[in-house]
Design a protein around this motif. Structure first.
Motif, PDB file in Angstrom:
ATOM      1  N   ARG A   1     -14.901   9.608  30.777  1.00  0.00           N
ATOM      2  CA  ARG A   1     -15.470   9.043  29.431  1.00  0.00           C
ATOM      3  C   ARG A   1     -14.827   9.384  28.204  1.00  0.00           C
ATOM      4  O   ARG A   1     -14.639   8.603  27.500  1.00  0.00           O
ATOM      5  N   ARG A   2     -14.144  10.673  28.257  1.00  0.00           N
ATOM      6  CA  ARG A   2     -13.389  11.033  27.177  1.00  0.00           C
ATOM      7  C   ARG A   2     -12.071  10.504  27.055  1.00  0.00           C
ATOM      8  O   ARG A   2     -11.108  10.963  26.203  1.00  0.00           O
ATOM      9  N   ASN A   3     -11.786   9.797  27.949  1.00  0.00           N
ATOM     10  CA  ASN A   3     -10.181   9.397  28.524  1.00  0.00           C
ATOM     11  C   ASN A   3      -9.425  10.391  28.365  1.00  0.00           C
ATOM     12  O   ASN A   3      -8.323  10.506  27.503  1.00  0.00           O
ATOM     13  N   GLN A   4      -9.544  11.651  28.904  1.00  0.00           N
ATOM     14  CA  GLN A   4      -8.901  12.785  28.875  1.00  0.00           C
ATOM     15  C   GLN A   4      -8.687  13.181  30.414  1.00  0.00           C
ATOM     16  O   GLN A   4      -8.558  14.348  30.575  1.00  0.00           O
ATOM     17  N   LEU A   5      -8.363  12.287  31.282  1.00  0.00           N
ATOM     18  CA  LEU A   5      -7.906  12.750  32.601  1.00  0.00           C
ATOM     19  C   LEU A   5      -6.731  13.450  32.693  1.00  0.00           C
ATOM     20  O   LEU A   5      -6.235  14.483  33.291  1.00  0.00           O
ATOM     21  N   ARG A   6      -5.629  13.012  31.992  1.00  0.00           N
ATOM     22  CA  ARG A   6      -4.373  13.679  31.769  1.00  0.00           C
ATOM     23  C   ARG A   6      -3.677  13.745  33.283  1.00  0.00           C
ATOM     24  O   ARG A   6      -3.689  12.582  33.875  1.00  0.00           O
ATOM     25  N   GLY A   7      -3.179  14.682  33.604  1.00  0.00           N
ATOM     26  CA  GLY A   7      -2.563  14.724  34.700  1.00  0.00           C
ATOM     27  C   GLY A   7      -0.944  14.516  34.695  1.00  0.00           C
ATOM     28  O   GLY A   7      -0.219  14.131  35.790  1.00  0.00           O
TER      29      GLY A   7
ATOM     30  N   CYS B   1     -17.220   3.961  31.557  1.00  0.00           N
ATOM     31  CA  CYS B   1     -15.836   4.114  30.613  1.00  0.00           C
ATOM     32  C   CYS B   1     -14.745   3.939  31.139  1.00  0.00           C
ATOM     33  O   CYS B   1     -14.352   4.523  32.035  1.00  0.00           O
ATOM     34  N   SER B   2     -13.936   3.042  30.565  1.00  0.00           N
ATOM     35  CA  SER B   2     -12.430   2.867  31.121  1.00  0.00           C
ATOM     36  C   SER B   2     -11.691   3.781  30.754  1.00  0.00           C
ATOM     37  O   SER B   2     -12.013   4.662  29.647  1.00  0.00           O
ATOM     38  N   PHE B   3     -10.454   4.169  31.291  1.00  0.00           N
ATOM     39  CA  PHE B   3      -9.825   5.155  30.862  1.00  0.00           C
ATOM     40  C   PHE B   3      -8.294   5.106  31.452  1.00  0.00           C
ATOM     41  O   PHE B   3      -7.971   4.142  32.112  1.00  0.00           O
ATOM     42  N   ALA B   4      -7.256   5.583  30.848  1.00  0.00           N
ATOM     43  CA  ALA B   4      -5.878   5.537  31.211  1.00  0.00           C
ATOM     44  C   ALA B   4      -5.884   6.598  32.387  1.00  0.00           C
ATOM     45  O   ALA B   4      -5.670   7.915  32.188  1.00  0.00           O
ATOM     46  N   ASP B   5      -5.308   6.050  33.577  1.00  0.00           N
ATOM     47  CA  ASP B   5      -5.064   6.998  34.593  1.00  0.00           C
ATOM     48  C   ASP B   5      -3.899   7.277  34.684  1.00  0.00           C
ATOM     49  O   ASP B   5      -2.801   6.625  34.881  1.00  0.00           O
ATOM     50  N   THR B   6      -3.371   8.408  33.825  1.00  0.00           N
ATOM     51  CA  THR B   6      -1.951   8.818  33.476  1.00  0.00           C
ATOM     52  C   THR B   6      -1.670   9.903  34.532  1.00  0.00           C
ATOM     53  O   THR B   6      -0.367  10.285  34.079  1.00  0.00           O
ATOM     54  N   GLU B   7      -2.170  10.249  35.536  1.00  0.00           N
ATOM     55  CA  GLU B   7      -1.703  11.086  36.341  1.00  0.00           C
ATOM     56  C   GLU B   7      -0.551  10.996  37.293  1.00  0.00           C
ATOM     57  O   GLU B   7      -0.295   9.635  37.602  1.00  0.00           O
ATOM     58  N   GLN B   8       0.126  12.017  37.254  1.00  0.00           N
ATOM     59  CA  GLN B   8       1.497  11.763  37.970  1.00  0.00           C
ATOM     60  C   GLN B   8       1.751  12.654  39.161  1.00  0.00           C
ATOM     61  O   GLN B   8       0.991  13.693  39.325  1.00  0.00           O
ATOM     62  N   PHE B   9       2.521  12.587  39.982  1.00  0.00           N
ATOM     63  CA  PHE B   9       2.615  13.126  41.218  1.00  0.00           C
ATOM     64  C   PHE B   9       3.919  13.712  41.589  1.00  0.00           C
ATOM     65  O   PHE B   9       5.006  12.800  41.642  1.00  0.00           O
ATOM     66  N   ILE B  10       4.220  15.039  41.508  1.00  0.00           N
ATOM     67  CA  ILE B  10       5.544  15.489  41.870  1.00  0.00           C
ATOM     68  C   ILE B  10       6.518  14.781  42.693  1.00  0.00           C
ATOM     69  O   ILE B  10       7.614  14.524  42.770  1.00  0.00           O
ATOM     70  N   GLU B  11       5.599  14.208  43.981  1.00  0.00           N
ATOM     71  CA  GLU B  11       6.555  13.691  44.985  1.00  0.00           C
ATOM     72  C   GLU B  11       7.332  12.414  44.272  1.00  0.00           C
ATOM     73  O   GLU B  11       8.102  11.740  44.935  1.00  0.00           O
TER      74      GLU B  11
ATOM     75  N   ASN C   1      -7.415  17.215  34.201  1.00  0.00           N
ATOM     76  CA  ASN C   1      -9.135  17.050  34.083  1.00  0.00           C
ATOM     77  C   ASN C   1      -9.766  16.454  34.812  1.00  0.00           C
ATOM     78  O   ASN C   1      -9.527  15.080  35.120  1.00  0.00           O
ATOM     79  N   VAL C   2     -10.733  16.919  35.811  1.00  0.00           N
ATOM     80  CA  VAL C   2     -11.432  16.233  36.804  1.00  0.00           C
ATOM     81  C   VAL C   2     -12.775  15.714  36.331  1.00  0.00           C
ATOM     82  O   VAL C   2     -13.476  16.626  35.831  1.00  0.00           O
ATOM     83  N   GLY C   3     -13.200  14.597  36.812  1.00  0.00           N
ATOM     84  CA  GLY C   3     -14.608  14.412  36.915  1.00  0.00           C
ATOM     85  C   GLY C   3     -14.789  13.332  35.757  1.00  0.00           C
ATOM     86  O   GLY C   3     -14.260  12.902  34.943  1.00  0.00           O
TER      87      GLY C   3
END
Length: 392
Positions: A343-349, A261-271, A336-338
């Motif tokens: 699959r749910r497109n819920q990585l968030r971050g 499943c494709s997903f939106a990789d929306t994770e941000q990093f504080i740096e 959300n990891v894994g």
């Protein structure tokens, strides 16, 4: 070195050495020589996507077809006493370099590793190129030196070889982001703050994506979970091809694989958002409740419930202490990891400002986490994290 990689529709670079006779250049300085090369390219070539850029270590030209060429400029003279050519690189100043020494070093190291080093370097480069939004990642040279330094020779399987080498690189970068060249009298390859930032970005993004691979070590990890996890790591359709292969050639005719499943990789990093100077500390409390349970500390629940939190529980985190003087603001990151999150497109971050309290819910399995950051005067001065493992 044969380590060039390219993602589809992504920029890639070609490196070329331009060597002048020192006698022909006379007293021309390093900067003036690079300018001379840039002016010549500007006059003679019209396929540029932009004007030639005179950088500290090279002259760069960008082509419309999605690649660029870095012209590294050298001068040379013959050392009669030692019967050899001496090469000097036009950087901030003229500095002596071994023009072919790095390639010879790599070939030696790769042969000593039975070809393992080249495989790991290629995969590392693919990872660093895997997201268009990832800017300021380390050069191929920096990756190559650390891959060699931390190469885990004892592993023969390519997935294990790569995984454990990357884990070692993360641990190394946690304590030291400096890198020295294996040739040229061990010159420092990371002299600038921007170099340190690139190494920090690599460490943080690599560390985060390695956590997404934790599912591979679970007893109930399925092949579909594994393919989804590696897809999430490399963000590449190669893993969809593996699903098709498994479907077509599986010995079990009833086995069925859905595509990854494709997903939106929306994770941000504080740096990426703020300078980081962790001169203060902070602490968060985390209480969970649900299914008839009164609120308890997360640690108590995990002890009682075999180290995993059930689904549909409320998770309430409070930033309850910091020694940072006011005024400051509080930012939160929920990751959300894994494979199930993918699959749910819920990585968030994403990193957001939500005050002292944040409330979440355990919706699907994975080793999730929540981070808290304290920002004062535009600088991240404190941070902490709580891990939230959720069972199936």
């Amino acid at each position: 070195m044969s380590t060039v990689v390219q993602n589809e529709d992504s920029d890639y670079d070609i490196d070329v050495a331009v060597v002048f006779s020192k006698a022909a250049l006379g007293n021309k300085g390093a900067q003036a020589t690079r300018n001379m090369v840039a002016n010549a390219l500007r006059r003679k070539t019209k396929q540029f996507n932009a004007e030639p850029e005179v950088k500290t270590s090279c002259v760069r030209i960008k082509y419309a077809d999605g690649y660029h060429i870095d012209f590294a400029v050298y001068r040379r003279y013959y050392d009669a006493e030692n019967n050899c050519w001496i090469y000097e690189h036009a950087g901030a100043d003229w500095t002596e370099r071994e023009l072919k020494g790095l390639t010879e070093w790599f070939k030696t190291q790769n042969e000593a590793s039975s070809g393992k080093l080249r495989k790991v370097v290629r995969l590392s480069k693919m990872f660093c190129k895997s997201r268009d939004t990832w800017k300021n990642m380390p050069s191929g040279l920096l990756q190559t030196v650390l891959c060699d330094e931390k190469l885990q020779y004892s592993y023969d399987r390519i997935d294990e070889l790569f995984y454990y080498t990357m884990k070692e690189i993360v641990d190394r970068l946690e304590t030291d982001t400096s890198v020295v060249a294996p040739v040229d009298n061990s010159r420092v390859l990371t002299p600038r703050q921007s170099d340190t930032q690139k190494m920090t970005n690599w460490r943080n993004r690599l560390k985060s994506k390695l956590e997404d691979l934790d599912v591979l070590f679970k007893d109930d990890c399925t092949k579909q979970d594994a393919l989804q996890a590696w897809y999430g790591f490399f963000n590449h359709d190669f893993w969809n091809e593996q699903v098709v292969e498994s479907t077509n050639y599986s010995q079990s005719p009833t086995q069925f694989f859905k595509s990854v499943c494709s997903f939106a990789d929306t994770e941000q990093f504080i740096e990426d958002l703020y300078p980081v100077n962790l001169c203060y500390s902070c602490r968060i409390s985390c209480h969970v409740s649900g299914n008839g349970w009164r609120p308890k500390l997360l640690s108590e629940f995990l002890t009682m419930l075999r180290h995993y939190l059930p689904h549909n529980f409320e998770i309430r985190c409070v930033m309850e202490y910091t020694n940072c003087p006011q005024p400051y603001k509080i930012l939160w990151k929920v990751k959300n990891v894994g494979p199930e999150a993918e699959r749910r497109n819920q990585l968030r971050g994403q990193i957001v400002e939500k005050g002292k309290v944040i409330v979440e819910h355990s919706r699907f399995f994975g080793n999730h986490y929540i981070e808290c950051f304290i920002i004062m005067n535009g600088i991240c001065v404190a941070k902490t994290r709580v891990d939230i493992p959720i069972g199936r």
